[in-house]
Design a protein around this motif. Structure first.
Motif, PDB file in Angstrom:
ATOM      1  N   ASP A   1       2.010  27.900   2.270  1.00 46.93           N
ATOM      2  CA  ASP A   1       2.540  27.397   1.007  1.00 46.93           C
ATOM      3  C   ASP A   1       3.705  26.428   1.192  1.00 46.93           C
ATOM      4  OD1 ASP A   1       4.186  29.317   1.994  1.00 46.93           O
ATOM      5  OD2 ASP A   1       4.633  30.242   0.068  1.00 46.93           O
ATOM      6  N   ALA A   2       3.903  25.920   2.393  1.00 46.61           N
ATOM      7  CA  ALA A   2       5.037  25.032   2.669  1.00 46.61           C
ATOM      8  C   ALA A   2       4.719  23.602   2.243  1.00 46.61           C
ATOM      9  CB  ALA A   2       5.372  25.059   4.148  1.00 46.61           C
ATOM     10  N   GLU A   3       5.709  22.946   1.654  1.00 43.56           N
ATOM     11  CA  GLU A   3       5.611  21.538   1.273  1.00 43.56           C
ATOM     12  C   GLU A   3       6.828  20.824   1.834  1.00 43.56           C
ATOM     13  OE1 GLU A   3       5.400  21.380  -2.943  1.00 43.56           O
ATOM     14  OE2 GLU A   3       3.600  22.611  -3.068  1.00 43.56           O
ATOM     15  N   ALA A   4       6.664  19.552   2.166  1.00 44.43           N
ATOM     16  CA  ALA A   4       7.762  18.780   2.750  1.00 44.43           C
ATOM     17  C   ALA A   4       8.919  18.698   1.755  1.00 44.43           C
ATOM     18  CB  ALA A   4       7.286  17.387   3.124  1.00 44.43           C
ATOM     19  N   GLY A   5      10.129  18.955   2.225  1.00 43.50           N
ATOM     20  CA  GLY A   5      11.321  18.902   1.392  1.00 43.50           C
ATOM     21  C   GLY A   5      11.642  20.194   0.668  1.00 43.50           C
ATOM     22  N   LYS A   6      10.759  21.164   0.711  1.00 40.90           N
ATOM     23  CA  LYS A   6      10.964  22.436   0.020  1.00 40.90           C
ATOM     24  C   LYS A   6      11.916  23.316   0.834  1.00 40.90           C
ATOM     25  CE  LYS A   6       8.204  26.371  -1.554  1.00 40.90           C
ATOM     26  NZ  LYS A   6       6.840  26.942  -1.568  1.00 40.90           N
ATOM     27  N   THR A   7      12.792  24.067   0.170  1.00 43.42           N
ATOM     28  CA  THR A   7      13.683  24.991   0.862  1.00 43.42           C
ATOM     29  C   THR A   7      13.092  26.394   0.814  1.00 43.42           C
ATOM     30  OG1 THR A   7      14.982  25.413  -1.126  1.00 43.42           O
ATOM     31  CG2 THR A   7      15.740  23.650   0.331  1.00 43.42           C
ATOM     32  N   VAL A   8      13.231  27.102   1.920  1.00 44.64           N
ATOM     33  CA  VAL A   8      12.698  28.451   2.051  1.00 44.64           C
ATOM     34  C   VAL A   8      13.814  29.344   2.573  1.00 44.64           C
ATOM     35  CG1 VAL A   8      10.913  29.862   3.146  1.00 44.64           C
ATOM     36  CG2 VAL A   8      10.431  27.483   2.617  1.00 44.64           C
ATOM     37  N   GLU A   9      13.881  30.579   2.079  1.00 50.09           N
ATOM     38  CA  GLU A   9      14.889  31.534   2.521  1.00 50.09           C
ATOM     39  C   GLU A   9      14.210  32.660   3.284  1.00 50.09           C
ATOM     40  OE1 GLU A   9      17.040  32.965  -0.839  1.00 50.09           O
ATOM     41  OE2 GLU A   9      17.994  31.028  -1.226  1.00 50.09           O
ATOM     42  N   PHE A  10      14.800  33.040   4.408  1.00 49.73           N
ATOM     43  CA  PHE A  10      14.328  34.172   5.200  1.00 49.73           C
ATOM     44  C   PHE A  10      15.432  35.213   5.219  1.00 49.73           C
ATOM     45  CE2 PHE A  10      12.153  30.472   7.096  1.00 49.73           C
ATOM     46  CZ  PHE A  10      10.849  30.847   6.828  1.00 49.73           C
ATOM     47  N   ASP A  11      15.089  36.441   4.828  1.00 50.72           N
ATOM     48  CA  ASP A  11      16.107  37.496   4.750  1.00 50.72           C
ATOM     49  C   ASP A  11      15.951  38.568   5.824  1.00 50.72           C
ATOM     50  OD1 ASP A  11      13.779  38.452   3.711  1.00 50.72           O
ATOM     51  OD2 ASP A  11      14.678  39.409   1.960  1.00 50.72           O
ATOM     52  N   LYS A  12      15.024  38.401   6.744  1.00 47.21           N
ATOM     53  CA  LYS A  12      14.884  39.354   7.854  1.00 47.21           C
ATOM     54  C   LYS A  12      15.790  38.924   9.003  1.00 47.21           C
ATOM     55  CE  LYS A  12      10.392  41.438   7.308  1.00 47.21           C
ATOM     56  NZ  LYS A  12       9.131  41.750   7.991  1.00 47.21           N
ATOM     57  N   VAL A  13      17.093  39.049   8.784  1.00 44.22           N
ATOM     58  CA  VAL A  13      18.078  38.684   9.792  1.00 44.22           C
ATOM     59  C   VAL A  13      18.394  39.929  10.610  1.00 44.22           C
ATOM     60  CG1 VAL A  13      20.381  37.763  10.178  1.00 44.22           C
ATOM     61  CG2 VAL A  13      19.003  36.904   8.285  1.00 44.22           C
ATOM     62  N   LEU A  14      18.180  39.839  11.929  1.00 41.24           N
ATOM     63  CA  LEU A  14      18.340  40.996  12.797  1.00 41.24           C
ATOM     64  C   LEU A  14      19.715  41.063  13.446  1.00 41.24           C
ATOM     65  CD1 LEU A  14      14.871  40.703  14.531  1.00 41.24           C
ATOM     66  CD2 LEU A  14      15.457  42.031  12.513  1.00 41.24           C
ATOM     67  N   LEU A  15      20.363  39.902  13.646  1.00 42.23           N
ATOM     68  CA  LEU A  15      21.657  39.856  14.311  1.00 42.23           C
ATOM     69  C   LEU A  15      22.403  38.621  13.838  1.00 42.23           C
ATOM     70  CD1 LEU A  15      22.495  40.647  17.900  1.00 42.23           C
ATOM     71  CD2 LEU A  15      22.991  38.347  17.176  1.00 42.23           C
ATOM     72  N   VAL A  16      23.714  38.749  13.680  1.00 40.52           N
ATOM     73  CA  VAL A  16      24.565  37.623  13.299  1.00 40.52           C
ATOM     74  C   VAL A  16      25.767  37.599  14.229  1.00 40.52           C
ATOM     75  CG1 VAL A  16      25.993  36.612  11.488  1.00 40.52           C
ATOM     76  CG2 VAL A  16      23.861  37.725  10.884  1.00 40.52           C
ATOM     77  N   ASP A  17      26.055  36.426  14.805  1.00 36.79           N
ATOM     78  CA  ASP A  17      27.239  36.234  15.641  1.00 36.79           C
ATOM     79  C   ASP A  17      28.118  35.206  14.941  1.00 36.79           C
ATOM     80  OD1 ASP A  17      29.187  35.871  17.505  1.00 36.79           O
ATOM     81  OD2 ASP A  17      27.868  35.232  19.123  1.00 36.79           O
ATOM     82  N   ASN A  18      29.237  35.655  14.421  1.00 37.66           N
ATOM     83  CA  ASN A  18      30.166  34.786  13.703  1.00 37.66           C
ATOM     84  C   ASN A  18      31.417  34.595  14.554  1.00 37.66           C
ATOM     85  OD1 ASN A  18      31.450  33.256  11.823  1.00 37.66           O
ATOM     86  ND2 ASN A  18      31.459  34.815  10.218  1.00 37.66           N
ATOM     87  N   ASP A  19      31.379  33.634  15.466  1.00 34.60           N
ATOM     88  CA  ASP A  19      32.501  33.319  16.358  1.00 34.60           C
ATOM     89  C   ASP A  19      32.972  34.542  17.142  1.00 34.60           C
ATOM     90  OD1 ASP A  19      32.448  30.661  15.542  1.00 34.60           O
ATOM     91  OD2 ASP A  19      33.745  31.101  13.826  1.00 34.60           O
ATOM     92  N   GLY A  20      32.036  35.250  17.755  1.00 36.05           N
ATOM     93  CA  GLY A  20      32.385  36.400  18.579  1.00 36.05           C
ATOM     94  C   GLY A  20      32.270  37.741  17.885  1.00 36.05           C
ATOM     95  N   ALA A  21      32.256  37.752  16.551  1.00 37.17           N
ATOM     96  CA  ALA A  21      32.083  39.002  15.813  1.00 37.17           C
ATOM     97  C   ALA A  21      30.590  39.234  15.603  1.00 37.17           C
ATOM     98  CB  ALA A  21      32.799  38.934  14.469  1.00 37.17           C
ATOM     99  N   VAL A  22      30.018  40.105  16.408  1.00 36.61           N
ATOM    100  CA  VAL A  22      28.571  40.334  16.373  1.00 36.61           C
ATOM    101  C   VAL A  22      28.250  41.471  15.419  1.00 36.61           C
ATOM    102  CG1 VAL A  22      26.561  40.950  17.760  1.00 36.61           C
ATOM    103  CG2 VAL A  22      28.363  39.532  18.744  1.00 36.61           C
ATOM    104  N   THR A  23      27.286  41.232  14.525  1.00 35.86           N
ATOM    105  CA  THR A  23      26.805  42.247  13.608  1.00 35.86           C
ATOM    106  C   THR A  23      25.322  42.463  13.888  1.00 35.86           C
ATOM    107  OG1 THR A  23      28.346  41.453  11.927  1.00 35.86           O
ATOM    108  CG2 THR A  23      26.584  42.897  11.185  1.00 35.86           C
TER     109      THR A  23
END
Length: 105
Positions: A27-49
């Motif tokens: 269902d992807a079209e050029a220029g369309k924005t898509v959000e993914f919420d299956k985030v498994l890990l986040v590294d924010n300047d050394g603070a790992v979640t």
């Protein structure tokens, strides 16, 4: 800041501005924005979640650059010597090119 996100069954390391080739999204079209919420890990300047299994409230926003990109041709050749058995098949995987716009954590 980077994140590990699951997209169509594969895990990717994403950063803002980075381009990825993911499995083809129908269902992807050029220029369309898509959000993914299956985030498994986040590294924010050394603070790992690390999520269990996912990080709550985190998501990745991407923009579809090219909805259909064909990968390299792959040849599958089977042969059994002296048995007159040869099979040659091939395929090209289909991808969608996306660019990461934002990592929200």
């Amino acid at each position: 800041m980077y994140a590990i996100v699951e997209i169509n069954g594969q895990q990717f390391k994403v950063e803002e501005g980075k381009k990825l080739f993911v499995h083809h999204m129908k269902d992807a079209e050029a220029g369309k924005t898509v959000e993914f919420d299956k985030v498994l890990l986040v590294d924010n300047d050394g603070a790992v979640t690390v999520g269990a299994p996912q990080v709550e409230g985190a998501k990745v926003v991407v923009e579809v650059v090219n909805p259909l990109v064909k990968g390299d041709k792959i040849i599958v050749f089977k042969m059994k010597r002296r048995k007159d058995y040869r099979r040659k098949k091939g395929h090209r995987a289909q991808f969608t090119e996306v660019e990461v716009k934002q990592v929200i954590a």
